[in-house]
Design a protein around this motif. Structure first.
Motif, PDB file in Angstrom:
ATOM      1  N   LEU A 105       0.865  -1.127  -0.126  1.00  0.00           N
ATOM      2  CA  LEU A 105       0.027   0.168  -0.031  1.00  0.00           C
ATOM      3  C   LEU A 105       0.683   1.272   0.120  1.00  0.00           C
ATOM      4  N   GLY A 106       2.003   1.209   0.730  1.00  0.00           N
ATOM      5  CA  GLY A 106       3.097   2.416   0.743  1.00  0.00           C
ATOM      6  C   GLY A 106       3.501   2.452  -0.405  1.00  0.00           C
ATOM      7  N   LYS A 107       3.802   1.534  -1.131  1.00  0.00           N
ATOM      8  CA  LYS A 107       4.554   1.515  -2.600  1.00  0.00           C
ATOM      9  C   LYS A 107       3.703   2.292  -3.801  1.00  0.00           C
ATOM     10  N   THR A 108       2.412   1.650  -3.521  1.00  0.00           N
ATOM     11  CA  THR A 108       1.602   1.788  -4.629  1.00  0.00           C
ATOM     12  C   THR A 108       0.732   3.333  -4.435  1.00  0.00           C
ATOM     13  N   LEU A 109       0.723   3.648  -3.241  1.00  0.00           N
ATOM     14  CA  LEU A 109      -0.244   4.951  -2.922  1.00  0.00           C
ATOM     15  C   LEU A 109       0.470   6.058  -2.535  1.00  0.00           C
ATOM     16  N   ILE A 110       1.632   6.139  -2.052  1.00  0.00           N
ATOM     17  CA  ILE A 110       2.306   7.294  -1.067  1.00  0.00           C
ATOM     18  C   ILE A 110       3.539   7.905  -2.124  1.00  0.00           C
ATOM     19  N   ASN A 111       3.226   9.064  -2.215  1.00  0.00           N
ATOM     20  CA  ASN A 111       4.053  10.021  -2.642  1.00  0.00           C
ATOM     21  C   ASN A 111       4.737  10.888  -1.566  1.00  0.00           C
TER      22      ASN A 111
END
Length: 395
Positions: A105-111
């Motif tokens: 989730l961090g990799k796919t969503l967070i900038n």
């Protein structure tokens, strides 16, 4: 050697550092968040692994699909159906523990610079994971009944986060249980603000009396539009075996597709042997009996710890008796001139050969230094009573 700037946002886990102090002979530890190895269904796991090798050795030992081993996805679909969730096998992916789901989730969503709202306190590794990807992590206050939804909604409106991360059922470290009313409110505000909610549910099956309210995912059918704004993370670690590293994520198709792509770069797939073993275990129908046994034992230990805290520490500590999960969340009151600093209390406790985790690391901001976490899972009733007696001498 020049390391990535993102490492400046995180630090070594305070809990892992504490473990370095636990080598003293005779120490009783309430620090870890582990299930008791005595609760593992060794015979059932042996039988399941043997069937995995005998019935489909290629599937168990060869490379597999990143999304997960097909038979396990089918079994997990049935497992979730028993919790009131309708999900097709292709609607979930298998992850290497639910913690990998959070990383995906961090990799796919967070900038870098994105805002993420979590509970205060919350799972320490989540704070570290989201910060690693550059998130500004914001705390929403909780009480014994979970996140305070009125304040959560204000924070969502104010910060417009990329997503909200919650452990609604027997949270780590709080042990809090989000009420049915608040669960509905969370789903309604997700729709109102068009904000993704991540539901982490590793402890939902570990209840000691009545079953908890339905998961957010289960309730989403009754709140139109909310299912498309939910990601649900599950795990077999606390109820079957952490060593198998079997978790899963249910999420909207676009999010799942991107998570699969990122997982391909990470580990290709979760261990096919572990997946095949878990699949055979669920297929054999042993899980209900395992859960009944685990609930009974942990319930007895939680009751023993609550009684011992009242007897040995009295008014010096305040807590809510947990209804499930693995943890007590307590606060030092300073009553009778005793300490209100859990960090100092932890040092004195180590001198008495008992360990717990101070609460400060579980907060993304504004930590309550009087709080601390105790786990009752790995100590029997006798050790619990002795360990809490030692705490009574340390406070």
């Amino acid at each position: 050697m020049q390391f990535a700037d993102r490492l400046n946002n995180v630090e070594t886990s305070a809990i892992r550092e504490l473990f370095k102090l636990l080598g003293k002979p005779g120490i009783i530890s309430f620090a870890g968040g582990f299930p008791d190895p005595a609760m593992f269904d060794i015979e059932g796991i042996k039988e399941a692994s043997s069937k995995a090798l005998n019935e489909e050795p290629g599937g168990a030992l060869q490379y597999g699909a990143t999304e997960g081993y097909g038979p396990l996805r089918e079994q997990l679909s049935s497992f979730m159906a028993g919790k009131g969730v309708t999900v097709q096998p292709e609607g979930l992916i298998v992850t290497t523990g639910s913690q990998q789901a959070l990383d995906l989730l961090g990799k796919t969503l967070i900038n870098p610079g994105d805002k993420v709202i979590v509970e205060g306190p919350t799972f320490l590794a989540t704070i570290q994971c989201f910060r690693l990807y550059g998130a500004q992590v914001i705390s929403a206050p909780i009480d014994a009944h979970g996140v305070k939804t009125d304040e959560l909604e204000w924070l969502i409106a104010e910060h417009k986060p990329k997503f909200v991360y919650l452990i609604p059922t027997f949270g780590n470290p709080s042990g809090a249980l989000l009420t049915l009313e608040r669960r509905r409110q969370v789903l309604e505000m997700a729709v109102r603000h068009q904000t993704l909610v991540v539901e982490d549910d590793p402890y939902g099956d570990l209840y000691f009396g009545e079953a908890p309210p339905p998961s957010l995912l289960s309730l989403s059918d009754s709140v139109p539009g909310s299912r498309e704004l939910l990601a649900h993370c599950g795990s077999l670690s606390k109820v079957l075996s952490p060593g198998l590293r079997i978790g899963w994520m249910i999420a909207p198709p676009a999010l799942l597709a991107n998570a699969v792509m990122c997982k391909q770069f990470s580990d290709a797939h979760t261990s096919t042997f572990a997946q095949a073993t878990a699949s055979q275990y669920l297929k054999a129908g042993r899980m209900p009996a395992t859960l009944a046994h685990v609930r009974k034992v942990y319930g007895q230990r939680a009751a023993a710890m609550g009684n011992a805290l009242k007897r040995e520490l009295g008014a010096a500590v305040a807590f809510e008796q947990p209804q499930g999960g693995l943890f007590f969340w307590a606060s030092l009151t300073g009553e009778g001139g005793k300490t209100r600093d859990a960090g100092e209390f932890a040092k004195k406790a180590i001198e008495q050969l008992v360990a717990f985790v101070p609460g400060a690391p579980f907060y993304a901001a504004n930590p309550d230094l009087a709080t601390f976490r105790l786990s009752f899972a790995t100590a029997d009733v006798g050790k619990i009573e002795e360990g809490i007696a030692r705490l009574g001498r340390a406070v």
